[in-house]
Write an enzyme that holds these catalytic residues in place. Structure first.
Site, PDB file in Angstrom:
ATOM      1  N   SER A   1      40.360  42.539  54.883  1.00 14.60           N
ATOM      2  CA  SER A   1      40.461  42.058  53.280  1.00 14.60           C
ATOM      3  C   SER A   1      41.320  41.290  52.803  1.00 14.60           C
ATOM      4  O   SER A   1      41.267  40.553  51.616  1.00 14.60           O
ATOM      5  CB  SER A   1      40.115  43.357  52.473  1.00 14.60           C
ATOM      6  OG  SER A   1      41.290  44.437  52.805  1.00 14.60           O
TER       7      SER A   1
ATOM      8  N   HIS B   1      33.482  42.646  53.568  1.00 19.61           N
ATOM      9  CA  HIS B   1      33.656  41.431  53.406  1.00 19.61           C
ATOM     10  C   HIS B   1      32.934  40.551  54.216  1.00 19.61           C
ATOM     11  O   HIS B   1      32.937  39.377  54.018  1.00 19.61           O
ATOM     12  CB  HIS B   1      35.047  40.995  53.369  1.00 19.61           C
ATOM     13  CG  HIS B   1      35.996  41.385  52.494  1.00 19.61           C
ATOM     14  ND1 HIS B   1      36.212  41.204  51.174  1.00 19.61           N
ATOM     15  CD2 HIS B   1      36.535  42.868  52.555  1.00 19.61           C
ATOM     16  CE1 HIS B   1      37.034  42.127  50.484  1.00 19.61           C
ATOM     17  NE2 HIS B   1      37.198  43.027  51.373  1.00 19.61           N
TER      18      HIS B   1
ATOM     19  N   LYS C   1      30.675  43.534  46.424  1.00 21.57           N
ATOM     20  CA  LYS C   1      31.473  42.243  46.651  1.00 21.57           C
ATOM     21  C   LYS C   1      30.265  41.462  46.646  1.00 21.57           C
ATOM     22  O   LYS C   1      29.778  40.985  45.569  1.00 21.57           O
ATOM     23  CB  LYS C   1      32.065  42.545  47.954  1.00 21.57           C
ATOM     24  CG  LYS C   1      33.306  43.360  47.737  1.00 21.57           C
ATOM     25  CD  LYS C   1      34.356  43.824  48.858  1.00 21.57           C
ATOM     26  CE  LYS C   1      35.351  44.739  48.116  1.00 21.57           C
ATOM     27  NZ  LYS C   1      35.998  45.742  48.953  1.00 21.57           N
TER      28      LYS C   1
END
Ligand SMILES: *Cc1c(COP(=O)(O)O)cnc(C)c1O
Length: 401
Positions: free
Chosen positions: A176, A204, A236
């Site tokens: 990250s 991610h 996200k």
């Protein structure tokens, strides 16, 4: 509580004090903060879905159908048809028999390790794993072994040495704070060889990498046989909130029975799951969003190379500029802010001491002209703070601090 004031003052003196900024409107590449419009390069809304009108409409529709609160935990009466359909859609998306929703990624990681491991077991983690995986190891009571970032040789030695109990290797898919990708094929091979479980946290990677945005495992050609436990988050690239674990029938049933962060918490609002069904559909269908990210990242990397800046080795929308000490990172971030650009300084303990950075991230919604503006402002800020800027003599761009 004088001790608290002293500790806070020390934190401030060390340039490690953190402050929240209050955003007035919706998420987007332009944020309204303190009455000013800032061009933001720091959110994880990679696909630009957080404020997509179709998601907003789905959330409203979900509220009309299901109300707001879920009223109870999933095992009591809080498990709605919306949650259930989303779990089925996520299982289909990941190509796994089942998926289970958690309220947050943090809670998912705590729940997985606590449910699967106890104090006679061993967990092996990359040193740069997300904080939630490290906390999860502590909470599980298992013995934690950390290996140097990406160092599969070190992991192999640890696996050969620490052989008792159940063994689980946990890694971020995309790191990250660095944006680089884990050596997943090699991790999977080692786990097979040493009969250990492998957990990949793809917070991610989901939505961004692989076919239809299926994530790091799809991009690496790995399935459930190689990686039995996949964790992904919804807050996200998918633009909503929450997380899921995908795996076998037995894995999911074990989590339902045993994961305390699943059992002892109120289910998230069903309307949120309803909105996530829409964002998942969009993320799968709209390849142009991923293609646009590639264009933006390539433009930024080429531009920084022209400026003589070396970025970290990342192919993802996370493109950190490592500057070394916390004070420099903070200073640069403030200089950018004064010019209307929001990039947060990431400092210890989030990253190792001496590796403070500007964590620059891109969203599908950025225009190429906005990338150029960022490059122009970076050039200006860096040349005006030259004496504080270690770019030319820094070692800073390898993977280890
Ligand atoms: C953001 C993140 C989490 C936590 O997910 P939340 O849903 O925000 O709690 C877990 N792991 C990684 C790698 C993350 O980046």
């Amino acid at each position: 509580m004088q001790e608290l004031a002293t500790a806070l003052a020390q934190r401030q003196a060390d340039q490690l004090y953190r402050r929240r900024r209050t955003v007035a409107g919706p998420q987007g590449v332009e944020l309204s903060i303190d009455g000013k419009t800032l061009l933001s390069f720091c959110s994880n809304d990679y696909l630009g879905l957080a404020n997509d009108p179709r998601l907003v409409a789905a959330l409203k529709d979900g509220a009309d159908r299901f109300g707001v609160g879920s009223g109870a935990a999933h095992l009591i009466s809080g498990h709605s048809r919306a949650h259930h359909e989303l779990e089925e859609a996520l299982a289909d998306f990941t190509g796994r028999p089942r998926a289970l929703l958690f309220s947050t990624g943090y809670m998912a990681n705590l729940g997985i390790l606590q449910a699967l491991l106890g104090r006679h077991d061993q967990v092996f983690e990359d040193r740069y794993n997300h904080a939630s995986l490290l906390d999860a190891a502590k909470l599980s009571g298992a013995k934690l072994h950390r290996y140097a970032h990406g160092d599969t040789t070190a992991l192999a030695e640890q696996l050969a040495t620490h052989t008792s109990g159940e063994r689980l290797v946990a890694s971020d898919g995309v790191f990250s704070m660095d944006g680089d990708q884990a050596p997943l094929a090699e991790l999977a091979r080692l786990c097979k060889q040493h009969d250990a479980w492998l957990l990949v946290d793809d917070a991610h990677g989901i939505g961004v990498l692989g076919k239809e945005g299926r994530g790091s495992l799809d991009a690496a050609g790995l399935g459930i046989d190689e990686v039995p436990i996949l964790m992904g988050t919804l807050g996200k690239a998918l633009g909503t909130a929450g997380a899921f674990v995908a795996g076998s029938e037995d894995l999911i049933e074990t989590l339902i029975q045993q994961a305390r962060t699943y059992v002892y918490t109120t289910a998230t609002p069903p309307a949120l799951a309803w909105a996530t069904l829409e964002s998942l559909r969009i993320a799968r269908a709209e390849d142009w969003r991923r293609e646009k990210l590639h264009v933006l990242v390539a433009r930024f990397r080429a531009g920084t190379a022209e400026l003589g800046l070396q970025l970290m080795d990342s192919q993802t929308p996370i493109q950190p500029l490592r500057v070394g000490d916390a004070a420099t990172a903070l200073h640069l971030s403030e200089q950018l802010l004064a010019r209307g650009i929001l990039v947060t300084a990431i400092r210890p303990p989030t990253v190792p001491t001496g590796t403070a950075r500007l964590r620059i991230t891109f969203s599908t919604l950025h225009e190429e002209s906005q990338v150029d503006r960022l490059l122009g402002v970076l050039e200006e800020v860096l040349s005006s703070s030259k004496n504080q800027w270690p770019q030319k003599h820094t070692e800073a761009h390898g993977k280890n601090p």
